[in-house]
Design a protein around this motif. Structure first.
Motif, short mmCIF file in Angstrom:
data_model
loop_
_atom_site.label_atom_id
_atom_site.label_comp_id
_atom_site.label_asym_id
_atom_site.label_seq_id
_atom_site.Cartn_x
_atom_site.Cartn_y
_atom_site.Cartn_z
N ALA A 265 37.38 37.97 38.79
CA ALA A 265 38.41 38.96 38.47
C ALA A 265 38.31 39.41 37.02
CB ALA A 265 39.79 38.39 38.77
N GLN A 266 38.05 38.47 36.11
CA GLN A 266 37.90 38.82 34.70
C GLN A 266 36.68 39.71 34.48
OE1 GLN A 266 37.62 35.51 31.99
NE2 GLN A 266 37.33 36.80 30.21
N ASP B 207 32.94 45.35 35.03
CA ASP B 207 31.71 45.38 35.82
C ASP B 207 32.06 45.62 37.28
OD1 ASP B 207 29.28 44.94 37.09
OD2 ASP B 207 28.70 43.35 35.68
N VAL B 208 31.72 46.81 37.79
CA VAL B 208 32.06 47.13 39.18
C VAL B 208 31.27 46.27 40.17
CG1 VAL B 208 32.80 49.49 38.68
CG2 VAL B 208 30.39 49.03 39.22
N ALA B 209 30.14 45.74 39.74
CA ALA B 209 29.40 44.83 40.61
C ALA B 209 30.21 43.57 40.86
CB ALA B 209 28.04 44.48 39.99
N ALA B 210 30.96 43.11 39.85
CA ALA B 210 31.84 41.96 40.01
C ALA B 210 33.01 42.31 40.92
CB ALA B 210 32.34 41.47 38.66
N THR B 211 33.50 43.55 40.82
CA THR B 211 34.55 44.00 41.74
C THR B 211 34.07 43.91 43.17
OG1 THR B 211 35.29 45.59 40.05
CG2 THR B 211 36.14 45.87 42.28
N ALA B 212 32.83 44.36 43.39
CA ALA B 212 32.26 44.31 44.74
C ALA B 212 32.12 42.87 45.22
CB ALA B 212 30.90 45.01 44.75
N ALA B 213 31.68 41.98 44.33
CA ALA B 213 31.52 40.58 44.71
C ALA B 213 32.85 39.95 45.07
CB ALA B 213 30.87 39.80 43.57
N LEU B 214 33.89 40.26 44.30
CA LEU B 214 35.21 39.71 44.56
C LEU B 214 35.77 40.25 45.87
CD1 LEU B 214 37.62 38.03 43.67
CD2 LEU B 214 38.37 39.95 42.24
N ALA B 215 35.65 41.55 46.08
CA ALA B 215 36.12 42.14 47.34
C ALA B 215 35.35 41.58 48.53
CB ALA B 215 35.99 43.66 47.29
N TRP B 216 34.06 41.34 48.34
CA TRP B 216 33.20 40.84 49.41
C TRP B 216 33.65 39.47 49.90
CZ3 TRP B 216 28.67 37.32 48.82
CH2 TRP B 216 27.92 37.22 50.00
N VAL B 217 33.95 38.57 48.98
CA VAL B 217 34.34 37.22 49.40
C VAL B 217 35.77 37.20 49.96
CG1 VAL B 217 32.76 36.07 47.83
CG2 VAL B 217 35.10 36.56 47.07
N ALA C 89 40.51 50.91 50.32
CA ALA C 89 40.76 51.53 49.02
C ALA C 89 41.71 50.68 48.18
CB ALA C 89 41.33 52.93 49.22
N GLN C 90 42.76 50.16 48.81
CA GLN C 90 43.73 49.35 48.08
C GLN C 90 43.14 48.02 47.65
OE1 GLN C 90 46.76 50.72 47.31
NE2 GLN C 90 46.97 48.94 45.95
N LEU C 91 42.32 47.42 48.52
CA LEU C 91 41.67 46.16 48.16
C LEU C 91 40.79 46.33 46.93
CD1 LEU C 91 40.94 43.20 48.77
CD2 LEU C 91 39.12 44.06 50.28
N TRP C 92 40.07 47.44 46.86
CA TRP C 92 39.20 47.69 45.71
C TRP C 92 40.04 47.81 44.43
CZ3 TRP C 92 34.01 47.58 45.10
CH2 TRP C 92 33.50 48.07 43.89
N VAL C 93 41.15 48.54 44.52
CA VAL C 93 42.02 48.69 43.36
C VAL C 93 42.55 47.34 42.89
CG1 VAL C 93 44.24 49.61 42.57
CG2 VAL C 93 42.70 51.06 43.91
N GLU C 94 43.00 46.51 43.83
CA GLU C 94 43.56 45.21 43.46
C GLU C 94 42.49 44.27 42.90
OE1 GLU C 94 46.66 44.80 43.29
OE2 GLU C 94 47.27 46.59 44.40
N ALA C 95 41.29 44.32 43.46
CA ALA C 95 40.20 43.48 42.95
C ALA C 95 39.76 43.94 41.56
CB ALA C 95 39.02 43.52 43.92
N ARG C 96 39.90 45.21 41.31
CA ARG C 96 39.48 45.78 40.02
C ARG C 96 40.50 45.54 38.92
NH1 ARG C 96 35.49 47.42 36.72
NH2 ARG C 96 35.72 49.51 35.89
N THR C 97 41.78 45.42 39.29
CA THR C 97 42.84 45.40 38.28
C THR C 97 43.65 44.10 38.27
OG1 THR C 97 44.42 46.47 39.80
CG2 THR C 97 43.06 47.90 38.41
N PHE C 98 43.16 43.06 38.89
CA PHE C 98 43.92 41.81 38.93
C PHE C 98 44.19 41.32 37.51
CE2 PHE C 98 44.39 37.19 39.20
CZ PHE C 98 45.36 37.09 40.19
N PRO C 99 45.44 40.92 37.18
CA PRO C 99 45.79 40.48 35.83
C PRO C 99 45.22 39.09 35.52
CG PRO C 99 47.68 40.22 37.28
CD PRO C 99 46.61 40.93 38.07
#
Length: 264
Positions: A63-64, A73-83, A108-118
């Motif tokens: 998430a960080q 890093d959008v690749a990390a966003t993809a990895a987080l959403a993937w798992v 779409a919402q999952l991507w947003v949440e994975a990208r912006t998690f605090p």
């Protein structure tokens, strides 16, 4: 189309997941929490077997890396959403009655949440991302924040007649309760997507077969008629179905017990 397809994550060899895999060793240099596996491809299996706290630390590192105020890093966003796809797929199944486009909206919402998690104050990454994804989907559909079982009723719906005469709404159905438990277990990585689908299929077959149920048993899940029906559909033996189901039920009991202790 599935949630995974809408995100471009249905294929483990997709461009974005390949990029994430290539960056895995670099991420490990700055986040030692990721040293639990040598390759990104091995992470889902590790998460399934890992202790909840250990798994949460790994997801928080991703998430960080994903966040604009972290690694961006959008690749990390993809990895987080993937798992998180098993839990997201189950969530899409639960909300499917609300829209024919539920997979697209949820992706779409999952991507947003994975990208912006605090990540600075974050914890329980999987549970919170999936919960916020559900809330965002409900908001986008104009249903509000009354819970994922809330659906808009037209003025002619029978529910209004019942409400006028003081008829109390029924509690959650057995299907809803099972989905709740499966979502909890799958979002925590304790149960695989396939095992969750197997239990849902077995529960459906057991319901159609209406087996006699007594004692504390498995609520008809181990009835021959149910397991034989599912075995025929999957091309395996009924014994294999019952063995996998028994193992999954044991996992669910452990997950529910731990969840109740935490909630107490």
């Amino acid at each position: 189309m599935s949630v995974a397809t809408h995100l471009g994550l249905a294929d483990p060899n997709s461009e974005v997941l390949t990029l994430a895999g290539q960056r895995w060793s670099r991420w490990q240099m700055s986040h030692e929490e990721l040293l639990v596996v040598d390759e990104l491809a091995d992470l889902p299996a590790w998460l399934q077997a890992a202790d909840w706290d250990e798994a949460d630390r790994v997801l928080l590192a991703l998430a960080q890396l994903s966040a604009p105020d972290g690694g961006d890093d959008v690749a990390a966003t993809a990895a987080l959403a993937w798992v998180l796809l098993p839990g997201a797929s189950l969530l899409a199944f639960r909300l499917g009655r609300l829209s024919r486009r539920i997979d697209e909206i949820l992706a779409a919402q999952l991507w947003v949440e994975a990208r912006t998690f605090p990540w600075q104050r974050g914890h329980k990454v999987a549970a919170n991302i999936l919960m916020n994804t559900r809330k965002g989907v409900m908001r986008d559909l104009g249903i509000g924040a009354l819970g994922d079982r809330t659906i808009p009723f037209p003025p002619s719906a029978q529910v209004w007649t019942e409400a006028a005469y003081g008829v109390l709404p029924a509690g959650p159905t057995a299907e809803e309760e099972l989905l709740d438990i499966l979502e909890l277990a799958m979002s925590a990585g304790a149960l695989s997507d396939d095992d969750g689908e197997l239990l849902l299929g077995l529960a459906h077959a057991a319901d159609l077969a209406s087996p006699a149920r007594s004692g504390r048993g498995h609520a008809g899940l181990m009835a021959p008629a149910a397991s034989e029906t599912l075995a025929a559909d999957r091309g395996v033996s009924a014994r294999t179905i019952r063995r996998r189901a028994a193992r999954s039920v044991s996992v669910l009991r452990t997950v529910c017990g731990a969840h109740q202790r935490v909630s107490a």
